[in-house]
Design an enzyme around this catalytic site. Sequence first.
Site, PDB file in Angstrom:
ATOM      1  N   GLU A   1      88.137  50.644 -17.207  1.00 48.62           N
ATOM      2  CA  GLU A   1      87.505  50.809 -15.903  1.00 48.62           C
ATOM      3  C   GLU A   1      87.309  52.296 -15.726  1.00 48.62           C
ATOM      4  O   GLU A   1      88.274  53.039 -15.572  1.00 48.62           O
ATOM      5  CB  GLU A   1      88.390  50.195 -14.817  1.00 48.62           C
ATOM      6  N   LEU A   2      86.041  52.735 -15.759  1.00 49.11           N
ATOM      7  CA  LEU A   2      85.745  54.154 -15.892  1.00 49.11           C
ATOM      8  C   LEU A   2      85.082  54.772 -14.652  1.00 49.11           C
ATOM      9  O   LEU A   2      84.539  55.865 -14.722  1.00 49.11           O
ATOM     10  CB  LEU A   2      84.861  54.374 -17.125  1.00 49.11           C
TER      11      LEU A   2
ATOM     12  N   CYS B   1      87.946  54.819  -7.521  1.00 48.32           N
ATOM     13  CA  CYS B   1      86.845  54.579  -8.465  1.00 48.32           C
ATOM     14  C   CYS B   1      85.664  53.863  -7.809  1.00 48.32           C
ATOM     15  O   CYS B   1      84.530  54.041  -8.235  1.00 48.32           O
ATOM     16  CB  CYS B   1      87.347  53.775  -9.659  1.00 48.32           C
TER      17      CYS B   1
ATOM     18  N   GLU C   1      80.227  61.014 -10.617  1.00 49.54           N
ATOM     19  CA  GLU C   1      81.347  60.525  -9.816  1.00 49.54           C
ATOM     20  C   GLU C   1      82.054  61.706  -9.151  1.00 49.54           C
ATOM     21  O   GLU C   1      82.710  62.506  -9.804  1.00 49.54           O
ATOM     22  CB  GLU C   1      82.337  59.763 -10.694  1.00 49.54           C
TER      23      GLU C   1
END
Length: 238
Positions: free
Chosen positions: A13-14, A47, A141
């Site tokens: 999970e990036l 995230c 991000e």
Amino acid sequence: MKNDAGKKKVVLELGGNAAAIITPSANLKDTLKKCLVGAFAYAGQVCIHTQRIYVHYSIFDDFTSSFVKETQKLMSGDPLNIETDISSLIDETNAIRVENWIYEAINQGAKLLTGGKRKGAFIEPSVLTGTNKKMKINGEEVFGPTVIIEPYDSFTDVVDLVNDTPYGLQAGVFTNQIDEMNFAFDKLNVGGVMINETPSYRVDHMPYGGIKDSGLGREGLKYAIFDMLEPKILVKPK
């Protein structure tokens, strides 16, 4: 990262730059409240932080004005204080990075609507508009207390805009039209579509994960277990 694992199964999970779409049929009071939480909970260090908000042009001015006013009311302070809404980032290095991204975007033509000031590891909750995907504050991000708000005209076009990123973790769609819900689910290139919730919504037993540069596989109880198992079939004659 995955290459280092060889043939070993991995779940990655990036993260990403999750987006929310707000349509004219949405309950704006409820939507505003949820978007504030999605944008600034944990100082954006999530995230599935709500990083991009796209609002239909017919309600853009009203929503943005209200969002900025509510952002300015958020109480900063000690995270152990129940009255605190927003606190510091994990360290000063990341606060400096977020600050740099904000002012880099401003220098490239974005408009800062509120926030932007930093003191040590704390940076004010910040709202920008007039951004594009080439700006880090939009296209990468940020993992910090910033959100960009941009207008859109066509629902089809805004879905394409949400998809125009290397990431694909989750997306939120605020609408009360079934056709828009179905279109969003069919066309958004993400691991999860949250209807009338921000992309920051998650419960432990749901299959959670993304596509593209947001990772592979799924977390969440049985889904994580299944990702680590190999199916084995037995065929027997009568």
